[in-house]
Write an enzyme that holds these catalytic residues in place. Structure first.
Site: not given
Length: 314
Positions: A15, A138, A142, A167-168, A181, A189, A211, A271
């Site tokens: 991953g 999720y 966690k 956020n990765l 994500h 896009r 973010r 959002d």
């Protein structure tokens, strides 16, 4: 604290996070890296996981395997996000205890924190309010993983630690429009819109949420640092200490890709959390900081996407 070197089991090595960890440890010959593909070892299967730990007996484990995705995927498949992650965590943590793994790093997510929370988000804000509903399956999984790590430390004296990354993004991300994500989704896009010479691209939401984006190679560096320098029941945030609105991030990505059309926002779509900026003072006090600039990280990720579209889960 943990000594440097030994046998390290990296779960989820195919991953986004796992591959970054492999890149990091490629320059660390004192570590013997052990991996298994999902086909070789289903971590949801307790018996198979026990057999693996019994045979390999890793000294340390980084628990990076997870079922992950964006708002749409989590909202559409709540059972998968909750059940798969619970099964993976329970299986790995119990096997690590049973076969005497010396240290384990559990990777969580900012999804664990309340939707309405003081910024930047401190670690002690966990469970002080409701989570954002779109992230809840999720996030609940966690939190359960965190509590299980803390339980093993309290009840059995295990040196299990928990890191909460921002956020990765980065090479080997998932660019599938149904499951990705926000950053890889935007990259794909705008790339496709550029190829098609489309006049505009419509994005979910208002673009106003902010973010904190952490380049995945910085996270890999932080994981190795924590294994060697951190031992506490307290969760610890891993981030860059800087945030950007989705609208501004979209403009930067459009610029890097070279798409010249318009951006339109579909405000009928959710959002998600309004802001997600982590308080990273604990990591900074330990002596670690992220190094990758956002534009540099996005450009690197886009170069990888261009070179690997056939294997980018698109």
């Amino acid at each position: 604290m943990s000594s440097s070197g030994g046998k390290l089991f990296i779960t989820g090595h195919q991953g986004l996070v796992g591959r970054a960890l492999l890149r990091h440890y490629a320059s660390r010959p004192e570590w013997q890296i052990v991996t298994r593909t999902r086909a070789e070892l289903d971590l949801r299967d307790q018996h198979a996981t026990d057999a693996f730990f019994a045979a390999e007996k890793p000294d340390q484990v980084i628990l990076a395997a997870a079922t992950v995705g964006g708002i749409k995927a989590s909202y559409t498949h709540p059972v998968d996000f909750l059940l798969n992650n619970l099964q993976i965590q329970n299986s790995v943590l119990s096997a690590a205890h049973r076969y005497d793994t010396k240290k384990l790093l559990f990777l969580g997510s900012t999804c664990i924190y309340p939707k309405v929370v003081e910024m930047p988000i401190r670690e002690d804000s966990l469970l002080t309010g409701p989570m954002e509903s779109t992230n809840e399956p999720y996030g609940v999984a966690k939190i359960a993983g965190i509590k299980l790590c803390q339980g093993y430390r309290h009840q059995h004296g295990r040196d299990y630690i928990c890191g909460m990354p921002a956020n990765l993004y980065g090479p080997f991300d998932n660019f599938d429009p149904e499951h990705s994500h926000v950053l890889p989704s935007l990259i794909r896009r705008f790339h496709e819109a550029k190829l098609q010479n489309a006049p505009s691209v419509t994005l979910w939401g208002s673009g106003s949420p902010k973010r904190e984006f952490l380049f995945v190679d910085d996270l890999a560096s932080a994981c190795a640092f924590l294994l060697e320098n951190y031992s506490s029941a307290d969760i610890i945030n891993i981030g860059c200490g800087w945030e950007i609105s989705i609208r501004e991030a979209a403009k930067i990505i459009r610029e890097i890709i070279g798409y010249e059309g318009e951006i339109e926002w579909d405000t009928t779509q959710p959002d998600g959390n309004p802001r997600r900026l982590l308080d990273i003072s604990r990591m900074e006090k330990l002596g670690w900081k992220a190094k990758t600039d956002f534009r540099e990280g996005v450009a690197s990720t886009y170069r990888w996407f261009l070179d690997n579209r056939a294997t980018a889960r698109v």
